[in-house]
Design a protein around this motif. Structure first.
Motif, PDB file in Angstrom:
ATOM      1  N   ALA A  74       0.830  -1.207   0.000  1.00  0.00           N
ATOM      2  CA  ALA A  74       0.000   0.000   0.000  1.00  0.00           C
ATOM      3  C   ALA A  74       0.865   1.257   0.000  1.00  0.00           C
ATOM      4  CB  ALA A  74      -0.932  -0.015   1.211  1.00  0.00           C
ATOM      5  N   ARG A  75       1.968   1.238   0.744  1.00  0.00           N
ATOM      6  CA  ARG A  75       2.875   2.398   0.736  1.00  0.00           C
ATOM      7  C   ARG A  75       3.507   2.591  -0.627  1.00  0.00           C
ATOM      8  NH1 ARG A  75       4.162   0.514   6.050  1.00  0.00           N
ATOM      9  NH2 ARG A  75       5.870  -0.760   5.219  1.00  0.00           N
ATOM     10  N   LEU A  76       3.991   1.503  -1.225  1.00  0.00           N
ATOM     11  CA  LEU A  76       4.619   1.608  -2.544  1.00  0.00           C
ATOM     12  C   LEU A  76       3.664   2.172  -3.589  1.00  0.00           C
ATOM     13  CD1 LEU A  76       6.559  -1.784  -2.647  1.00  0.00           C
ATOM     14  CD2 LEU A  76       7.595   0.494  -2.687  1.00  0.00           C
ATOM     15  N   HIS A  77       2.391   1.834  -3.467  1.00  0.00           N
ATOM     16  CA  HIS A  77       1.403   2.264  -4.453  1.00  0.00           C
ATOM     17  C   HIS A  77       0.850   3.658  -4.168  1.00  0.00           C
ATOM     18  CE1 HIS A  77       0.386  -2.094  -5.915  1.00  0.00           C
ATOM     19  NE2 HIS A  77       1.672  -1.870  -5.818  1.00  0.00           N
ATOM     20  N   GLY A  78       1.169   4.203  -3.015  1.00  0.00           N
ATOM     21  CA  GLY A  78       0.670   5.541  -2.679  1.00  0.00           C
ATOM     22  C   GLY A  78      -0.836   5.570  -2.503  1.00  0.00           C
ATOM     23  N   LEU A  79      -1.362   4.636  -1.729  1.00  0.00           N
ATOM     24  CA  LEU A  79      -2.812   4.555  -1.536  1.00  0.00           C
ATOM     25  C   LEU A  79      -3.269   5.496  -0.427  1.00  0.00           C
ATOM     26  CD1 LEU A  79      -3.373   0.686  -1.764  1.00  0.00           C
ATOM     27  CD2 LEU A  79      -3.408   2.394  -3.601  1.00  0.00           C
ATOM     28  N   GLN A  80      -4.514   5.925  -0.510  1.00  0.00           N
ATOM     29  CA  GLN A  80      -5.096   6.780   0.511  1.00  0.00           C
ATOM     30  C   GLN A  80      -5.428   5.950   1.746  1.00  0.00           C
ATOM     31  OE1 GLN A  80      -5.345  10.010   0.287  1.00  0.00           O
ATOM     32  NE2 GLN A  80      -4.903  10.295  -1.891  1.00  0.00           N
ATOM     33  N   PRO A  81      -4.932   6.317   2.927  1.00  0.00           N
ATOM     34  CA  PRO A  81      -5.179   5.507   4.132  1.00  0.00           C
ATOM     35  C   PRO A  81      -6.662   5.306   4.439  1.00  0.00           C
ATOM     36  CG  PRO A  81      -3.427   7.089   4.532  1.00  0.00           C
ATOM     37  CD  PRO A  81      -4.010   7.440   3.196  1.00  0.00           C
ATOM     38  N   GLN A  82      -7.477   6.334   4.191  1.00  0.00           N
ATOM     39  CA  GLN A  82      -8.900   6.209   4.532  1.00  0.00           C
ATOM     40  C   GLN A  82      -9.652   5.259   3.599  1.00  0.00           C
ATOM     41  OE1 GLN A  82      -7.394   8.832   3.275  1.00  0.00           O
ATOM     42  NE2 GLN A  82      -8.708  10.062   1.913  1.00  0.00           N
ATOM     43  N   ARG A  83      -9.019   4.888   2.483  1.00  0.00           N
ATOM     44  CA  ARG A  83      -9.649   3.952   1.555  1.00  0.00           C
ATOM     45  C   ARG A  83      -8.814   2.681   1.385  1.00  0.00           C
ATOM     46  NH1 ARG A  83     -10.826   8.855  -1.188  1.00  0.00           N
ATOM     47  NH2 ARG A  83      -9.277   8.470  -2.819  1.00  0.00           N
ATOM     48  N   THR A  84      -8.045   2.361   2.436  1.00  0.00           N
ATOM     49  CA  THR A  84      -7.246   1.135   2.461  1.00  0.00           C
ATOM     50  C   THR A  84      -7.603   0.369   3.726  1.00  0.00           C
ATOM     51  OG1 THR A  84      -5.444   2.309   1.334  1.00  0.00           O
ATOM     52  CG2 THR A  84      -4.920   0.180   2.333  1.00  0.00           C
TER      53      THR A  84
END
Length: 446
Positions: A225-235
């Motif tokens: 998730a960090r590598l992909h730059g995902l939004q925390p509120q939608r992970t």
């Protein structure tokens, strides 16, 4: 108008398709160890599925098979000399490792990588993280060729990012998209990415299965998730039920499947079912849509029947009319409890109104159903145009591949055949020709 489509990249079954039973915890694979396989039939069954779905208007592509045997593995552990010498000595001294070098497992492209579409990532690119698959020797060597293939297909660095596999240590055990589901209002809209893990490396008090290994760690999911730059509120990170893993549910895609805003899941899929559903509801509300959960109770389909039939190892596909089709293996129609459930599901008036069944027995006997065979990649029209077009399934490509399989594949492969140096030569020649057919000759130029 949003033109984003979800492409299913099915793994093209390779000429070395065999039943080595290498995957402890995968009941189907383990139960067919050392039986006779039919590589030709396996490849044709997979191609028939790809063709049929493409003809229905679904976006369909393929991932090429990997070169087998993997001489890098055999030579790295001390088998030297000519290729024939390596095979002969490995067959005498370490037949299980020889089987690992001939593993057919790359056909299950759901384990190739985890994919996040550009709508979810901070830099607006499609991100891929190659799975390290380090829980099994026979799969841990796939990552090099997987990265090579993905970088050949998705070459445009302004649109695509292909990350190397995570460190190959127990803390970062990563099985790719088999433990990842994306939920959304539409493929091109911002979505929620659900990561399902089996154990926590750095929490000794965390529950874990006792009989079979948990292959995905929380730490690996968080890293992706960090590598992909995902939004925390939608992970969302959730733990798989350890008791289900101990019943043969080695990946989440054996017990749950999602598409759009629909999650079809077994009541024993997650350690804390109510908390999972609540977390997904909140995250999807942030993404502007509402979760539609479809819960399958143990009284309807016991876990043993779900594993035997691979009910949840199916594909949920969005149709042009807004409803969904469920792509299931033929075994689902042959299991009374599962067939009864599916009849009720389609008749219920819910989002799933069609069943599509395929004969995938060669794959199923080796432990993988429709969902195992495909990697889901949501692409905008511009992104789809930017990827390599030679892997997109068309009638012309289908005809070429059927003819290619007919020229190169055996219809019987026994465990003792893996020691035959002629098999290795046959496979090399077949894959070199395949590289030319797909317009990717570099894949097999070692």
């Amino acid at each position: 108008m949003d033109t984003t489509r979800e492409f299913n990249f099915d793994g093209l079954v390779g000429p070395s398709h065999n039943y080595a039973g290498l995957s402890f915890g995968n009941v189907a694979s383990f139960s067919n160890v050392k039986s006779m396989s039919n590589p030709k039939q396996a490849a044709l069954q997979g191609l028939a599925k790809m063709r049929a779905l493409a003809a229905r208007g679904f976006a369909q592509a393929l991932l090429p098979p990997q070169l087998r045997p993997d001489f890098r593995l055999l030579r790295s552990i001390g088998f030297g000399g000519s290729d024939a010498d390596v095979l002969a000595r490995a067959a005498r001294e370490a037949p299980v490792i020889l089987a690992c070098a001939y593993s057919a497992a790359p056909m299950w492209s759901a384990n190739a990588a985890t994919v996040s579409p550009s709508a979810d990532t901070m830099d607006g690119r499609v991100h891929f993280t190659v799975a390290n698959l380090n829980s099994k020797l026979h799969r841990s060597y796939e990552q090099t060729q997987t990265a090579r293939a993905l970088r050949s297909i998705f070459r445009d660095g302004t649109r695509f990012a292909v990350h190397d596999a995570l460190p190959a240590t127990p803390a970062f055990g990563d099985e790719g998209a088999a433990n990842h589901t994306r939920l959304c209002a539409a493929h091109g809209a911002a979505g929620v990415e659900l990561f399902v893990y089996g154990r926590v490396e750095f929490d000794a008090a965390a529950l874990a299965p006792q009989r079979f290994p948990a292959r995905q760690t929380l730490e690996a999911s968080q890293a992706v998730a960090r590598l992909h730059g995902l939004q925390p509120q939608r992970t969302v990170y959730v733990q798989q039920d350890p008791a289900a893993i101990d019943q043969g549910v080695f990946h989440n895609d054996v017990i749950a499947v999602g598409n759009g805003n629909v999650l079809l899941y077994h009541q024993q899929a997650f350690l804390d079912e109510s908390a999972v559903i609540t977390a997904l509801q909140h995250a999807l509300a942030d993404a502007g849509t509402e979760l539609q959960p479809i819960r399958v109770a143990s009284s309807q389909v016991p876990v043993a029947d779900a594993v035997a039939s691979y009910l949840f190892n199916s594909q949920l596909l969005s149709k042009s009319d807004g409803r969904m089709a469920l792509v299931v293996p033929q075994e689902c129609q042959e299991n009374p409890a599962v067939a009864r459930y599916l009849q009720g599901l389609v008749a219920s008036g819910g989002p799933v109104d069609e069943l599509i069944s395929f004969d995938l027995r060669q794959s199923m006997r080796n432990g993988g159903g429709p969902a195992c065979l495909r990697l889901r990649v949501a692409l905008s029209a511009a992104e789809a145009a930017a990827m390599h077009q030679g892997v997109v399934m068309t009638e012309s490509l289908y005809a070429s591949l059927v003819a290619w399989v007919g020229r190169h594949y055996r219809d019987r492969l026994a465990p003792q055949d893996l020691a035959d140096p002629l098999l290795a030569i046959e496979i090399q020649a077949a894959l070199e020709e395949l590289g030319m057919i797909l317009g990717l000759p570099e894949l097999y130029a070692f």
